[in-house]
Design a protein around this motif. Sequence first.
Motif, PDB file in Angstrom:
ATOM      1  N   UNK A 363       0.856  -1.170   0.000  1.00 41.34           N
ATOM      2  CA  UNK A 363       0.000   0.000   0.000  1.00 41.34           C
ATOM      3  C   UNK A 363       0.894   1.223   0.000  1.00 41.34           C
ATOM      4  N   UNK A 364       0.513   2.239  -0.786  1.00 41.87           N
ATOM      5  CA  UNK A 364       1.364   3.431  -0.861  1.00 41.87           C
ATOM      6  C   UNK A 364       0.523   4.659  -1.164  1.00 41.87           C
ATOM      7  N   UNK A 365       1.023   5.796  -0.722  1.00 39.31           N
ATOM      8  CA  UNK A 365       0.407   7.088  -1.015  1.00 39.31           C
ATOM      9  C   UNK A 365       1.190   7.764  -2.120  1.00 39.31           C
ATOM     10  N   UNK A 366       0.490   8.364  -3.082  1.00 39.50           N
ATOM     11  CA  UNK A 366       1.158   9.001  -4.212  1.00 39.50           C
ATOM     12  C   UNK A 366       1.632  10.404  -3.834  1.00 39.50           C
ATOM     13  N   UNK A 367       2.382  11.002  -4.723  1.00 37.33           N
ATOM     14  CA  UNK A 367       2.851  12.372  -4.521  1.00 37.33           C
ATOM     15  C   UNK A 367       1.676  13.316  -4.289  1.00 37.33           C
ATOM     16  N   UNK A 368       1.858  14.273  -3.394  1.00 36.54           N
ATOM     17  CA  UNK A 368       0.838  15.263  -3.040  1.00 36.54           C
ATOM     18  C   UNK A 368      -0.367  14.638  -2.323  1.00 36.54           C
ATOM     19  N   UNK A 369      -0.148  13.502  -1.715  1.00 35.66           N
ATOM     20  CA  UNK A 369      -1.229  12.864  -0.967  1.00 35.66           C
ATOM     21  C   UNK A 369      -1.699  13.770   0.164  1.00 35.66           C
ATOM     22  N   UNK A 370      -3.025  13.808   0.365  1.00 40.02           N
ATOM     23  CA  UNK A 370      -3.615  14.613   1.441  1.00 40.02           C
ATOM     24  C   UNK A 370      -3.960  13.777   2.674  1.00 40.02           C
ATOM     25  N   UNK A 371      -3.517  12.530   2.683  1.00 42.40           N
ATOM     26  CA  UNK A 371      -3.857  11.614   3.766  1.00 42.40           C
ATOM     27  C   UNK A 371      -3.446  12.194   5.122  1.00 42.40           C
ATOM     28  N   UNK A 372      -4.416  12.200   6.074  1.00 39.14           N
ATOM     29  CA  UNK A 372      -4.160  12.761   7.395  1.00 39.14           C
ATOM     30  C   UNK A 372      -4.319  11.739   8.524  1.00 39.14           C
ATOM     31  N   UNK A 373      -5.155  10.723   8.310  1.00 33.51           N
ATOM     32  CA  UNK A 373      -5.533   9.856   9.431  1.00 33.51           C
ATOM     33  C   UNK A 373      -5.643   8.408   8.978  1.00 33.51           C
ATOM     34  N   UNK A 374      -4.980   7.500   9.722  1.00 30.62           N
ATOM     35  CA  UNK A 374      -5.130   6.059   9.504  1.00 30.62           C
ATOM     36  C   UNK A 374      -5.738   5.473  10.769  1.00 30.62           C
ATOM     37  N   UNK A 375      -6.875   4.815  10.626  1.00 30.04           N
ATOM     38  CA  UNK A 375      -7.627   4.328  11.775  1.00 30.04           C
ATOM     39  C   UNK A 375      -7.080   3.051  12.380  1.00 30.04           C
ATOM     40  N   UNK A 376      -7.585   2.714  13.544  1.00 32.89           N
ATOM     41  CA  UNK A 376      -7.171   1.539  14.301  1.00 32.89           C
ATOM     42  C   UNK A 376      -7.309   0.261  13.472  1.00 32.89           C
ATOM     43  N   UNK A 377      -6.253  -0.555  13.479  1.00 31.42           N
ATOM     44  CA  UNK A 377      -6.241  -1.863  12.805  1.00 31.42           C
ATOM     45  C   UNK A 377      -6.585  -1.750  11.320  1.00 31.42           C
ATOM     46  N   UNK A 378      -6.287  -0.608  10.732  1.00 30.96           N
ATOM     47  CA  UNK A 378      -6.667  -0.387   9.326  1.00 30.96           C
ATOM     48  C   UNK A 378      -6.135  -1.477   8.411  1.00 30.96           C
ATOM     49  N   UNK A 379      -4.898  -1.957   8.670  1.00 32.06           N
ATOM     50  CA  UNK A 379      -4.298  -3.002   7.851  1.00 32.06           C
ATOM     51  C   UNK A 379      -4.047  -4.267   8.687  1.00 32.06           C
ATOM     52  N   UNK A 380      -4.749  -4.379   9.797  1.00 33.16           N
ATOM     53  CA  UNK A 380      -4.554  -5.513  10.679  1.00 33.16           C
ATOM     54  C   UNK A 380      -4.841  -6.850  10.026  1.00 33.16           C
ATOM     55  N   UNK A 381      -4.001  -7.852  10.367  1.00 34.77           N
ATOM     56  CA  UNK A 381      -4.169  -9.230   9.875  1.00 34.77           C
ATOM     57  C   UNK A 381      -4.119  -9.336   8.357  1.00 34.77           C
ATOM     58  N   UNK A 382      -3.463  -8.374   7.719  1.00 36.10           N
ATOM     59  CA  UNK A 382      -3.184  -8.505   6.278  1.00 36.10           C
ATOM     60  C   UNK A 382      -1.907  -9.337   6.163  1.00 36.10           C
ATOM     61  N   UNK A 396       0.084  13.601   7.081  1.00 35.33           N
ATOM     62  CA  UNK A 396      -0.268  12.509   7.978  1.00 35.33           C
ATOM     63  C   UNK A 396       0.155  12.848   9.411  1.00 35.33           C
ATOM     64  N   UNK A 397      -0.834  13.038  10.280  1.00 30.97           N
ATOM     65  CA  UNK A 397      -0.512  13.416  11.653  1.00 30.97           C
ATOM     66  C   UNK A 397      -1.304  12.636  12.690  1.00 30.97           C
ATOM     67  N   UNK A 398      -2.088  11.628  12.233  1.00 32.70           N
ATOM     68  CA  UNK A 398      -2.837  10.833  13.194  1.00 32.70           C
ATOM     69  C   UNK A 398      -2.851   9.376  12.758  1.00 32.70           C
ATOM     70  N   UNK A 399      -2.213   8.540  13.571  1.00 32.03           N
ATOM     71  CA  UNK A 399      -2.229   7.100  13.330  1.00 32.03           C
ATOM     72  C   UNK A 399      -2.745   6.450  14.595  1.00 32.03           C
ATOM     73  N   UNK A 400      -3.885   5.772  14.511  1.00 32.69           N
ATOM     74  CA  UNK A 400      -4.470   5.145  15.688  1.00 32.69           C
ATOM     75  C   UNK A 400      -3.705   3.881  16.065  1.00 32.69           C
ATOM     76  N   UNK A 401      -4.117   3.253  17.137  1.00 34.43           N
ATOM     77  CA  UNK A 401      -3.362   2.130  17.687  1.00 34.43           C
ATOM     78  C   UNK A 401      -3.405   0.901  16.787  1.00 34.43           C
ATOM     79  N   UNK A 402      -2.364   0.125  16.891  1.00 34.39           N
ATOM     80  CA  UNK A 402      -2.153  -1.178  16.239  1.00 34.39           C
ATOM     81  C   UNK A 402      -2.664  -1.213  14.798  1.00 34.39           C
ATOM     82  N   UNK A 403      -2.243  -0.253  14.019  1.00 28.36           N
ATOM     83  CA  UNK A 403      -2.651  -0.168  12.611  1.00 28.36           C
ATOM     84  C   UNK A 403      -2.214  -1.407  11.838  1.00 28.36           C
TER      85      UNK A 403
END
Length: 475
Positions: A363-382, A396-403
């Motif tokens: 998984x990757x963010x492209x140039x000029x990505x506006x991504x600010x927040x990744x929620x809890x367990x967003x990619x868990x068990x992948x 990107x300034x907010x990453x919740x627990x155990x992403x």
Amino acid sequence: MKNYEKNMKSDQKLIKKRKLKLWHYFLIGGLFMTAVGVTVLSTLLMVSKNIAVDKWKTNWVPIEQLNIQNGVLLGANESFDPNSTQYDTLVIPKNVKTINKKAFYASSSDRSILKNIHYLKFETKSQCQEIQESAFSMAASLIGDLILPNSLVTIGSDAFLNCNFDQKITLDAKIENIGVDAFFRCKFNNITNSSHHFAFASAAGDARILIKNNVSRDFNYVSDQPVGCLATGHLIIPDNTLTIGEYAFYGCNGLTGDLEIPSSVTDVGYQAFGGCESINYDTSTFNGVAGTIRCSKGASKWIISADTSIQSINLSGTLSNVVGIAGGCFENCKALTDTTVVLDPNILTIGKKAFWQSNITTVSAVTNSKLKHIGEKAFGSCLSLTSANFKSANDLDKIDSVVFISCDHLTRLSFPWTQQIPNGVATIGSANGAALGSIVYNSGTVELPLTAKGNVTLQDFIGIGLQNTWIVEYN
């Protein structure tokens, strides 16, 4: 003769005096009757007015049957007969400041002490500031309006759970706290909300509150098990709503019409619209995908859910209006043949468990990505995920627990941070569910989980996993 004339004059004077007194009496009597008439008329008008405004007072539970101590309403006392049909209205006296926890609580509707009470009112100039947890829970006989006093600040969890108010509700600007399931299964059809902290979303036959300032289980969640709701018709979400809580409208099969989410919303909780099969979603945004990916409509689209049979997730380049991925959106998508996910630059939020147990590899963010927040367990068990690159997500300034919890093959993480760990970073999970072992920087170590104090300088930022080595890159 003289005596006769003298007597006549005397009689005439007496008659005049008597006539004067008689007129005097008439005048006084008239004034008295006028005053009585005005009083009677005023009384009748007042009674008429009271009948129009406070007609419910004729059948209210006497204050003597309520247990009130030091301004706290503890419930009904022993003199109250729950089987009596003499009263149909419970009026909260104006000197009550708190309605106590479980004051009129029952484990089921048929056991409710209020089973013959149909209306709940607050006396004029009420001083009530708090309605505590489960105060009226399971009082299913309560119907009509719920006009809350302007003194109220806090409404506890389950406060009116399974009540059947079906008319108007008012929330004053002073209300700051509303607990989970506070109005679960209420059916308000008219909402007056002056609160700056909460926003109502309403549909015919039901009403929901959407928490604005934090992501929380919303008002359709009981005992950690999601349940269906009674809402029907077109769902209208207020423009000032900031977040939609987990399971907010889970199982609302009666909701129809287009789903539009305001641009003010920054997060759509896990399974917020799970099971809402009758909503008219936008399915054209991902036309080339085998299987269906459902989005909200309008200027700010959210990807809500997807069939687990989809074979690719193309999130780059063509999604100009898509601003977020809802919690649980691509959960259990294990049939992917294209396992590379490139995030569109306009995506701001990846919700809780958005890719949980999917078979993506990168998984990757492209140039000029506006991504600010990744929620809890967003990619868990992948379990197939090997690389996650967010170096281009400078906001990107907010990453919740155990992403990345239980991502056994993840070896490389890339972040955009140059000097400090942002305040919103919580814990980044490791392979077996624990946090990364440590961060090495400046020849020292900081134990995880990160407390996100924003004062850790990133140099030689290397995380040592518990099962394998993670290379964590930064700009």
